[in-house]
Enzyme design. Structure first.
Site, PDB file in Angstrom:
ATOM      1  N   GLY A   1      -5.072 -33.005   5.894  1.00 56.87           N
ATOM      2  CA  GLY A   1      -5.735 -32.298   4.813  1.00 56.87           C
ATOM      3  C   GLY A   1      -6.262 -30.982   5.336  1.00 56.87           C
TER       4      GLY A   1
ATOM      5  N   GLY B   1      -8.493 -29.168   6.931  1.00 53.47           N
ATOM      6  CA  GLY B   1      -9.666 -29.385   7.770  1.00 53.47           C
ATOM      7  C   GLY B   1     -10.507 -28.155   7.985  1.00 53.47           C
TER       8      GLY B   1
ATOM      9  CG  ASP C   1     -15.822 -25.834  14.420  1.00 53.65           C
ATOM     10  OD1 ASP C   1     -14.721 -25.647  13.856  1.00 53.65           O
ATOM     11  OD2 ASP C   1     -16.176 -25.193  15.435  1.00 53.65           O
TER      12      ASP C   1
ATOM     13  CG  ASP D   1       0.884 -30.513   9.057  1.00 54.91           C
ATOM     14  OD1 ASP D   1       1.596 -31.172   9.835  1.00 54.91           O
ATOM     15  OD2 ASP D   1      -0.001 -29.726   9.440  1.00 54.91           O
ATOM     16  CG  ASN D   2       2.104 -26.421  10.198  1.00 51.78           C
ATOM     17  OD1 ASN D   2       1.134 -26.347   9.446  1.00 51.78           O
ATOM     18  ND2 ASN D   2       1.986 -26.671  11.488  1.00 51.78           N
TER      19      ASN D   2
END
Length: 490
Positions: A94, A96, A129, A256-257
């Site tokens: 997802g 991130g 983060d 995912d890319n």
């Protein structure tokens, strides 16, 4: 909204069609505010294409918006859910560290995703983060704009905004947010996520949405899902062929890319090849060479097979019949890739028409480059300029034989020599985003000097110009600057 109203709001005309999909496919949330947003790079040409007011974006209010502290009018921010095979291993993922603000409706009638990259944590951040560092965001800006200049489908970079906050990686770095623009952020991994939910209605809604975004001519057809697969296969075959033709190595071709739009997406550990070698890898994390230059077409097919698997429930009621249809569609990749690649090679060699030996002629040149450790881009540049004596190939006896074959092939075509040269110049970039020039620009930017970067991006905007000002960008790196390594920046 009238155009006058849009202009009064800085040109923003956002729609949020993704929010009309099942909400299991995304999470609504707003960016996390930053201490001191400061716009450091703005792509004014792209802003104009999007219908945005560049002067407004350069204000303090514009920086606050591009840094994630405020939202543009009409935004309904969300993080997209998706999965992915990362280096062959399946993972639920997802956004991130990315938040989609919405879809800008441009003056030309296009719909373009506007996404912030590095705006804070999302439900998909796991242990991350959600932030980004200045260097990797500037790198994506440079390389994506270089790809655009080369005429290769790509996501674009609108802006880079400093956050005034540190990010902690192996060292303390300056935080930044990239504003990315894309035809969409739909990926193979998006379908892997939807298929994993096991709800046919969700998968079908996503497929119909994808058709609406990228292949609206298919809407309503009984075979629309099979034809969607075929269209995605065709787009990826064309895209990866274009990478091969300019020596571009994506570096992290996880599922995912792979964007279903056919755009290049995610400029993490990517780079352009110097010395030609199919085994070239730049990424520090690709220790087995899975995503090496020569493997990119094979990985493209592998990723497309994963996409095809997700569509099986929509292709036919019987699994066996669905698999047969999927395999037929995947079989298009080889011929489509070969057509685009060989057509591109003919252009790079100034050839018109088609002859049976053209593929062998191109492959033999590449083998000579590898044997003589010749630079990929500069070899074709030298051929274009008639300056092959500057290449390491010039002294190779085998090259003399190849050159005679090449000249004989050109002599057989009716087009004049001048037309052949013009074709070569349009197909062979004089410059690429050389790794050492990119690093030079990034190092200066870290100190607050963006002039080197602006000059580089300006030169890369028209890589086929062959101007005197571009000469320095064609220079090869010193031997001490090899081997070059790239990093994800996550």
């Amino acid at each position: 909204m009238t155009q006058q109203q849009a202009n009064a709001k800085g040109g923003w005309r956002l729609d949020n069609s993704y929010t009309r999909l099942p909400d299991i496919l995304y999470s609504r949330l707003e960016p996390t505010p930053v201490d001191e947003p400061k716009l450091v790079v703005l792509n004014e040409a792209l802003a104009a294409e999007l219908g945005l007011d560049a002067a407004e974006l350069r204000t303090e209010a514009g920086a606050a918006m591009l840094g994630g502290n405020t939202l543009p009018p009409g935004a309904e921010p969300l993080a997209q859910a998706y999965a992915g095979h990362q280096f062959g291993h399946f993972t639920m993922l997802g956004d991130g560290r990315a938040i989609l603000l919405g879809e800008q409706l441009t003056p030309s009638g296009e719909r373009r995703d506007i996404q912030l990259k590095g705006p804070g944590r999302t439900p998909y951040s796991r242990q991350g983060d959600g932030r980004a560092a200045l260097g990797p965001m500037l790198r994506e800006y440079i390389i994506s704009e270089a790809m655009h200049g080369l005429g290769i489908p790509t996501t674009r970079s609108l802006a880079v905004t400093l956050t005034g906050e540190p990010v902690y990686r192996e060292e303390v770095l300056q935080g930044a947010v990239l504003t990315r623009v894309a035809a969409s952020h739909l990926r193979v991994g998006t379908f892997q996520y939807a298929a994993g939910l096991g709800v046919r209605e969700h998968l079908q809604a996503l497929a119909d949405y994808t058709i609406e975004r990228h292949d609206p001519q298919l809407a309503g057809r009984e075979d629309r899902y099979l034809e969607l697969l075929r269209q995605v296969v065709r787009r990826q075959a064309s895209l990866i062929a274009s990478w091969q033709l300019v020596g571009f190595i994506h570096g992290v071709m996880n599922t995912d890319n792979m964007a279903l739009s056919g755009e290049t997406i995610d400029y993490g550990p990517c780079a352009f090849m110097d010395v030609f070698d199919p085994k070239t890898v730049f990424s520090s994390i690709d220790r087995q060479g899975r995503y090496a230059y020569g493997n990119q077409p094979k990985i493209g097919v592998w990723n497309l097979a994963r996409f095809a698997e997700t569509l099986l429930p929509l292709l036919a009621e019987e699994t066996e019949a669905a698999v047969e249809l999927a395999e037929e569609a995947l079989g298009l990749f080889g011929s489509e890739f070969e057509r685009h690649w060989l057509g591109g090679m003919r252009a790079k060699l100034g050839l018109f028409g088609e002859e049976a030996e053209d593929r062998e002629l191109a492959r033999d040149l590449l083998e000579l480059m590898q044997t003589e450790q010749a630079d990929y881009t500069n070899t074709f540049r030298a051929l274009t300029l008639g300056q092959i004596e500057t290449s390491p190939l010039a002294c190779a006896a085998a090259f003399q034989d190849w050159q005679a074959r090449w000249q004989a092939r050109r002599d057989r075509q009716s087009e004049p020599e001048s037309a052949s040269r013009e074709r070569m110049q349009r197909a062979n970039p004089a410059i690429i985003a050389r790794n050492h020039r990119v690093e030079e620009a990034l190092a200066a930017a870290e100190t607050g000097d963006y002039d080197i970067m602006h000059r580089l991006v300006s030169a890369l905007a028209d890589p086929y110009a062959y101007t005197a000002e571009q000469e320095r960008y064609a220079e090869l790196p010193d031997s001490g600057e090899r081997p070059y390594r790239t990093y994800c920046g996550t």
